[in-house]
Design a protein around this motif. Structure first.
Motif, PDB file in Angstrom:
ATOM      1  N   PRO A 146       0.820  -1.212   0.000  1.00  0.00           N
ATOM      2  CA  PRO A 146       0.000   0.000   0.000  1.00  0.00           C
ATOM      3  C   PRO A 146       0.857   1.267   0.000  1.00  0.00           C
ATOM      4  CG  PRO A 146      -0.898  -1.589   1.551  1.00  0.00           C
ATOM      5  CD  PRO A 146       0.424  -2.136   1.083  1.00  0.00           C
ATOM      6  N   VAL A 147       0.454   2.249  -0.805  1.00  0.00           N
ATOM      7  CA  VAL A 147       1.123   3.546  -0.831  1.00  0.00           C
ATOM      8  C   VAL A 147       0.620   4.339   0.368  1.00  0.00           C
ATOM      9  CG1 VAL A 147       1.422   5.686  -2.128  1.00  0.00           C
ATOM     10  CG2 VAL A 147       1.342   3.490  -3.334  1.00  0.00           C
ATOM     11  N   TYR A 148       1.541   4.887   1.157  1.00  0.00           N
ATOM     12  CA  TYR A 148       1.155   5.541   2.406  1.00  0.00           C
ATOM     13  C   TYR A 148       2.028   6.759   2.675  1.00  0.00           C
ATOM     14  CZ  TYR A 148       5.315   3.414   4.446  1.00  0.00           C
ATOM     15  OH  TYR A 148       6.618   3.062   4.715  1.00  0.00           O
ATOM     16  N   ASP A 149       1.575   7.591   3.594  1.00  0.00           N
ATOM     17  CA  ASP A 149       2.327   8.761   4.057  1.00  0.00           C
ATOM     18  C   ASP A 149       3.114   8.349   5.296  1.00  0.00           C
ATOM     19  OD1 ASP A 149       3.078  11.113   5.523  1.00  0.00           O
ATOM     20  OD2 ASP A 149       1.517  12.263   4.511  1.00  0.00           O
ATOM     21  N   LYS A 150       4.438   8.404   5.252  1.00  0.00           N
ATOM     22  CA  LYS A 150       5.255   7.898   6.367  1.00  0.00           C
ATOM     23  C   LYS A 150       5.142   8.747   7.628  1.00  0.00           C
ATOM     24  CE  LYS A 150       9.637   8.154   6.581  1.00  0.00           C
ATOM     25  NZ  LYS A 150      11.087   7.952   6.331  1.00  0.00           N
ATOM     26  N   HIS A 151       4.546   9.936   7.529  1.00  0.00           N
ATOM     27  CA  HIS A 151       4.385  10.780   8.720  1.00  0.00           C
ATOM     28  C   HIS A 151       3.044  10.559   9.411  1.00  0.00           C
ATOM     29  CE1 HIS A 151       8.072  12.866   7.783  1.00  0.00           C
ATOM     30  NE2 HIS A 151       7.657  12.996   6.543  1.00  0.00           N
ATOM     31  N   THR A 152       2.049  10.064   8.667  1.00  0.00           N
ATOM     32  CA  THR A 152       0.740   9.784   9.247  1.00  0.00           C
ATOM     33  C   THR A 152       0.408   8.295   9.207  1.00  0.00           C
ATOM     34  OG1 THR A 152      -0.432  10.042   7.140  1.00  0.00           O
ATOM     35  CG2 THR A 152      -0.099  12.044   8.478  1.00  0.00           C
ATOM     36  N   MET A 153       1.113   7.535   8.373  1.00  0.00           N
ATOM     37  CA  MET A 153       0.900   6.108   8.128  1.00  0.00           C
ATOM     38  C   MET A 153      -0.448   5.830   7.467  1.00  0.00           C
ATOM     39  SD  MET A 153       3.844   5.491   9.199  1.00  0.00           S
ATOM     40  CE  MET A 153       3.868   3.804   8.625  1.00  0.00           C
ATOM     41  N   GLN A 154      -1.050   6.859   6.889  1.00  0.00           N
ATOM     42  CA  GLN A 154      -2.334   6.711   6.210  1.00  0.00           C
ATOM     43  C   GLN A 154      -2.134   6.273   4.763  1.00  0.00           C
ATOM     44  OE1 GLN A 154      -4.534  10.377   5.764  1.00  0.00           O
ATOM     45  NE2 GLN A 154      -6.505   9.330   5.599  1.00  0.00           N
ATOM     46  N   CYS A 155      -2.967   5.340   4.315  1.00  0.00           N
ATOM     47  CA  CYS A 155      -2.924   4.880   2.930  1.00  0.00           C
ATOM     48  C   CYS A 155      -3.836   5.779   2.099  1.00  0.00           C
ATOM     49  CB  CYS A 155      -3.383   3.431   2.846  1.00  0.00           C
ATOM     50  SG  CYS A 155      -2.354   2.277   3.795  1.00  0.00           S
ATOM     51  N   GLY A 156      -3.235   6.668   1.322  1.00  0.00           N
ATOM     52  CA  GLY A 156      -4.001   7.629   0.536  1.00  0.00           C
ATOM     53  C   GLY A 156      -4.825   8.525   1.434  1.00  0.00           C
ATOM     54  N   THR A 157      -6.111   8.643   1.131  1.00  0.00           N
ATOM     55  CA  THR A 157      -7.018   9.422   1.978  1.00  0.00           C
ATOM     56  C   THR A 157      -8.008   8.509   2.684  1.00  0.00           C
ATOM     57  OG1 THR A 157      -8.521   9.756   0.097  1.00  0.00           O
ATOM     58  CG2 THR A 157      -6.841  11.446   0.478  1.00  0.00           C
ATOM     59  N   SER A 158      -7.711   7.219   2.667  1.00  0.00           N
ATOM     60  CA  SER A 158      -8.637   6.222   3.200  1.00  0.00           C
ATOM     61  C   SER A 158      -8.588   6.158   4.726  1.00  0.00           C
ATOM     62  CB  SER A 158      -8.288   4.842   2.630  1.00  0.00           C
ATOM     63  OG  SER A 158      -7.100   4.347   3.231  1.00  0.00           O
ATOM     64  N   ALA A 159      -9.441   5.290   5.279  1.00  0.00           N
ATOM     65  CA  ALA A 159      -9.449   5.026   6.722  1.00  0.00           C
ATOM     66  C   ALA A 159      -8.589   3.813   7.039  1.00  0.00           C
ATOM     67  CB  ALA A 159     -10.879   4.801   7.191  1.00  0.00           C
ATOM     68  N   ILE A 160      -7.669   3.496   6.144  1.00  0.00           N
ATOM     69  CA  ILE A 160      -6.757   2.365   6.326  1.00  0.00           C
ATOM     70  C   ILE A 160      -5.352   2.899   6.574  1.00  0.00           C
ATOM     71  CG2 ILE A 160      -5.753   0.314   5.244  1.00  0.00           C
ATOM     72  CD1 ILE A 160      -8.336   0.053   3.615  1.00  0.00           C
ATOM     73  N   PHE A 161      -4.694   2.349   7.585  1.00  0.00           N
ATOM     74  CA  PHE A 161      -3.351   2.771   7.972  1.00  0.00           C
ATOM     75  C   PHE A 161      -2.441   1.537   7.988  1.00  0.00           C
ATOM     76  CE2 PHE A 161      -6.482   5.655   9.499  1.00  0.00           C
ATOM     77  CZ  PHE A 161      -5.928   6.923   9.372  1.00  0.00           C
ATOM     78  N   ILE A 162      -1.143   1.766   7.956  1.00  0.00           N
ATOM     79  CA  ILE A 162      -0.191   0.657   7.869  1.00  0.00           C
ATOM     80  C   ILE A 162       0.980   0.927   8.816  1.00  0.00           C
ATOM     81  CG2 ILE A 162       1.113   1.677   5.947  1.00  0.00           C
ATOM     82  CD1 ILE A 162       1.321  -1.205   4.789  1.00  0.00           C
ATOM     83  N   ALA A 163       1.570  -0.122   9.373  1.00  0.00           N
ATOM     84  CA  ALA A 163       2.671   0.070  10.327  1.00  0.00           C
ATOM     85  C   ALA A 163       3.520  -1.190  10.434  1.00  0.00           C
ATOM     86  CB  ALA A 163       2.112   0.436  11.703  1.00  0.00           C
ATOM     87  N   GLY A 164       4.819  -0.991  10.679  1.00  0.00           N
ATOM     88  CA  GLY A 164       5.718  -2.115  10.911  1.00  0.00           C
ATOM     89  C   GLY A 164       6.360  -2.655   9.650  1.00  0.00           C
ATOM     90  N   ASP A 165       6.893  -3.863   9.741  1.00  0.00           N
ATOM     91  CA  ASP A 165       7.641  -4.464   8.631  1.00  0.00           C
ATOM     92  C   ASP A 165       6.822  -4.577   7.356  1.00  0.00           C
ATOM     93  OD1 ASP A 165       9.507  -4.767  10.597  1.00  0.00           O
ATOM     94  OD2 ASP A 165       9.682  -6.938  10.441  1.00  0.00           O
ATOM     95  N   VAL A 166       5.516  -4.644   7.487  1.00  0.00           N
ATOM     96  CA  VAL A 166       4.659  -4.839   6.319  1.00  0.00           C
ATOM     97  C   VAL A 166       4.752  -3.680   5.331  1.00  0.00           C
ATOM     98  CG1 VAL A 166       2.619  -3.792   7.390  1.00  0.00           C
ATOM     99  CG2 VAL A 166       2.327  -5.511   5.595  1.00  0.00           C
ATOM    100  N   ASP A 167       5.180  -2.486   5.800  1.00  0.00           N
ATOM    101  CA  ASP A 167       5.238  -1.348   4.867  1.00  0.00           C
ATOM    102  C   ASP A 167       6.524  -1.331   4.043  1.00  0.00           C
ATOM    103  OD1 ASP A 167       7.261  -0.079   6.433  1.00  0.00           O
ATOM    104  OD2 ASP A 167       5.776   1.008   7.606  1.00  0.00           O
ATOM    105  N   ASN A 168       7.425  -2.296   4.311  1.00  0.00           N
ATOM    106  CA  ASN A 168       8.634  -2.476   3.492  1.00  0.00           C
ATOM    107  C   ASN A 168       9.573  -1.283   3.540  1.00  0.00           C
ATOM    108  OD1 ASN A 168      10.041  -4.348   1.901  1.00  0.00           O
ATOM    109  ND2 ASN A 168       9.451  -3.329  -0.003  1.00  0.00           N
ATOM    110  N   ASP A 169       9.609  -0.598   4.692  1.00  0.00           N
ATOM    111  CA  ASP A 169      10.478   0.571   4.821  1.00  0.00           C
ATOM    112  C   ASP A 169      11.710   0.229   5.653  1.00  0.00           C
ATOM    113  OD1 ASP A 169      11.520   3.115   4.734  1.00  0.00           O
ATOM    114  OD2 ASP A 169      10.129   3.958   6.201  1.00  0.00           O
ATOM    115  N   VAL A 170      11.648   0.382   6.963  1.00  0.00           N
ATOM    116  CA  VAL A 170      12.782   0.095   7.840  1.00  0.00           C
ATOM    117  C   VAL A 170      12.368  -0.995   8.826  1.00  0.00           C
ATOM    118  CG1 VAL A 170      14.480   1.045   9.434  1.00  0.00           C
ATOM    119  CG2 VAL A 170      13.512   2.494   7.640  1.00  0.00           C
ATOM    120  N   PRO A 171      12.806  -2.241   8.634  1.00  0.00           N
ATOM    121  CA  PRO A 171      12.351  -3.349   9.475  1.00  0.00           C
ATOM    122  C   PRO A 171      13.081  -3.422  10.816  1.00  0.00           C
ATOM    123  CG  PRO A 171      13.860  -4.174   7.824  1.00  0.00           C
ATOM    124  CD  PRO A 171      13.697  -2.703   7.542  1.00  0.00           C
TER     125      PRO A 171
END
Length: 482
Positions: A293-318
């Protein structure tokens, strides 16, 4: 099948998921945390804690072997592999127990066991027993070690790092494929415990380093005790004829192949985010080319949706600290949706517990070469003649520090050296406080300590900053992207 309504649904019960659950609950929301596997974080079960237990045993063995250089002769070293692994597993289970105590404190009504899939952006199905309707959702499903299928075909002696901590004894030999943090830490630890280890690296990278001079120093230092095969790939993996191991055929940079036998092949080539079996197509959010999912790393929000992402699943810094921070931000914003605000993102800090240790702080050399090309200065210090390092017979390694021309603000560092975990924290605090290099040099330095090496590097950095190129003004607008 029953249906429940909650304000926030958290998919995943690891570090990010538990932190997101806690954050949303503190905001007074009805929350449910859904977990498909055993409770207990990656860090506690198969990550940072059990690996450090193995490394601690390796350090003890190495200290005995190194003692004669001080005039201390303890006698022959005997390593009991069964006792080493028994302590690793026992203490690992103790750390997992602490995590489980936290899980047990969560009310039963706020936990669901099973695999969750999106049916719609605000609707999840958990196995075949529960439908969850949620105002917002946090995806915190973690990641899984990568083992290519063609390697797996060679049988159970091809493993990932998770399996190491279930060993009841140390093996005779291990081929470690991958020179990232996990491969380097486990490879060196096993070698120090008497296991024949060969580490295969497709390129020339080690751990998280990007500075070419620090990389060169790391390769030179670590190769003194560890068989590292740079620019060498795995051509074939086959089960040994006797079934007691594997045959690994490697191919070097010149195309030459070599076949060797090992008891195990440890795949340490990375981890894959757990996103491909949770029904993201029904979530109606944008995905990148890897399906993340494409997300904002400062809010962890996926686009403008009510879905957020966090942790290793976002493929950033594990890393655990990053997962905890992301979980807190995601949980807060999921609870307050649609009022979404940026959360605190700390200065990047990554540490590899090799010997010498490796640490990166703030902006890396590679990042600065893009964002600050021609606009950043470098200072360095070798630990070969640094006082306290020589006292401890740990005098090897290199520290490189970076700062911005004009503002003289400290930007980051890369290093391999003694007790780099402590130097890394010191420099990360300075970086987050946005200190200038002159201000850092006004801080107290005791004698004799490793930190005096930091002062030496900062002095060299100031000298470079004083030779500022004429075309650079105050650089107030050329700071790294947040």
């Amino acid at each position: 099948m029953k249906t429940i309504q909650v304000d926030v649904a958290v998919i995943g019960g690891g570090t990010a998921g538990m932190t997101a659950h806690r954050a949303a609950r503190l905001d007074g929301k009805r929350v449910v945390m859904i977990e498909s596997g055993p409770y207990g974080t990656t860090c506690a079960r198969v990550g940072c804690m059990p690996s450090k237990l193995l490394i601690a045993a390796a350090e003890a063995a190495h200290a005995v072997a190194a003692a004669p250089a001080f005039g201390v002769f303890p006698g022959p070293v005997k390593i009991d592999g069964k006792q080493v692994m028994a302590r690793v597993r026992s203490e690992r289970d103790r750390f997992v127990g602490f995590v489980l105590e936290g899980v047990e404190a969560i009310p039963e009504a706020e936990k669901l066991q099973g695999h969750a899939r999106f049916l719609a952006p605000n609707r999840l199905q958990v196995d075949d027993h529960t439908i969850v309707e949620a105002g917002s959702v946090v995806i915190a499903t973690g990641s899984t070690p990568i083992v290519p299928p063609e390697w797996q075909a060679a049988g159970e002696r091809v493993i990932n790092s998770d399996a190491v901590f279930d060993w009841t004894d140390l093996p005779a030999s291990v081929a470690v494929v991958g020179s990232g943090v996990i491969g380097l830490e486990l490879g060196q630890a096993l070698a120090r415990l008497g296991v024949r280890v060969s580490l295969f690296a497709r390129g020339t990278k080690l751990a998280q380093l990007s500075d070419p001079r620090v990389l060169q120093e790391a390769a030179t230092v670590l190769a003194k005790e560890l068989d590292i095969r740079f620019q060498t790939s795995v051509a074939r993996v086959e089960k040994a004829l006797d079934g007691a191991g594997i045959l690994l055929t490697s191919r070097d940079g010149e195309g030459q192949e070599k076949t060797e036998s090992f008891e195990y092949l440890l795949a340490a080539i990375g981890r894959s985010p757990n996103v491909h079996d949770i029904g993201l197509d029904a979530a109606h959010i944008e995905l990148d080319r890897h399906g993340i999912p494409v997300y904002d790393k400062h809010t962890m929000q996926c686009g403008t949706s009510a879905i957020f992402i966090a942790g290793d699943v976002d493929n950033d810094v594990p890393l655990l600290p990053e997962a905890a921070d992301e979980g807190r931000i995601a949980g807060d914003n999921a609870a307050r949706y649609p009022q979404v605000t940026p959360g605190l993102r700390r200065t990047p800090l990554a540490i590899a517990f090799s010997e010498p240790q490796i640490a990166t702080v703030g902006a890396t050399y590679q990042q600065l070469s893009i964002s600050h090309s021609g606009h950043f200065a470098i200072g360095s210090v070798s630990f070969s003649n640094q006082g306290r390092s020589r006292v401890m017979l740990q005098n090897q390694g290199l520290l490189r520090v970076y700062a911005e021309f004009g503002s003289k603000r400290f930007l980051g560092a890369e290093m391999i050296g003694p007790r780099a975990e402590h130097l890394g924290h010191l420099l990360a605090w300075a970086c987050q406080a946005e200190l200038t290099v002159p201000a850092m040099l006004e801080m107290p330095f005791y004698h004799p300590v490793i930190e005096e090496g930091v002062r030496t590097a900062l002095r060299a950095l100031v000298a470079h900053l004083d030779t500022e190129p004429e075309h650079v003004a105050d650089c107030a607008d050329c700071t790294p992207a947040p």
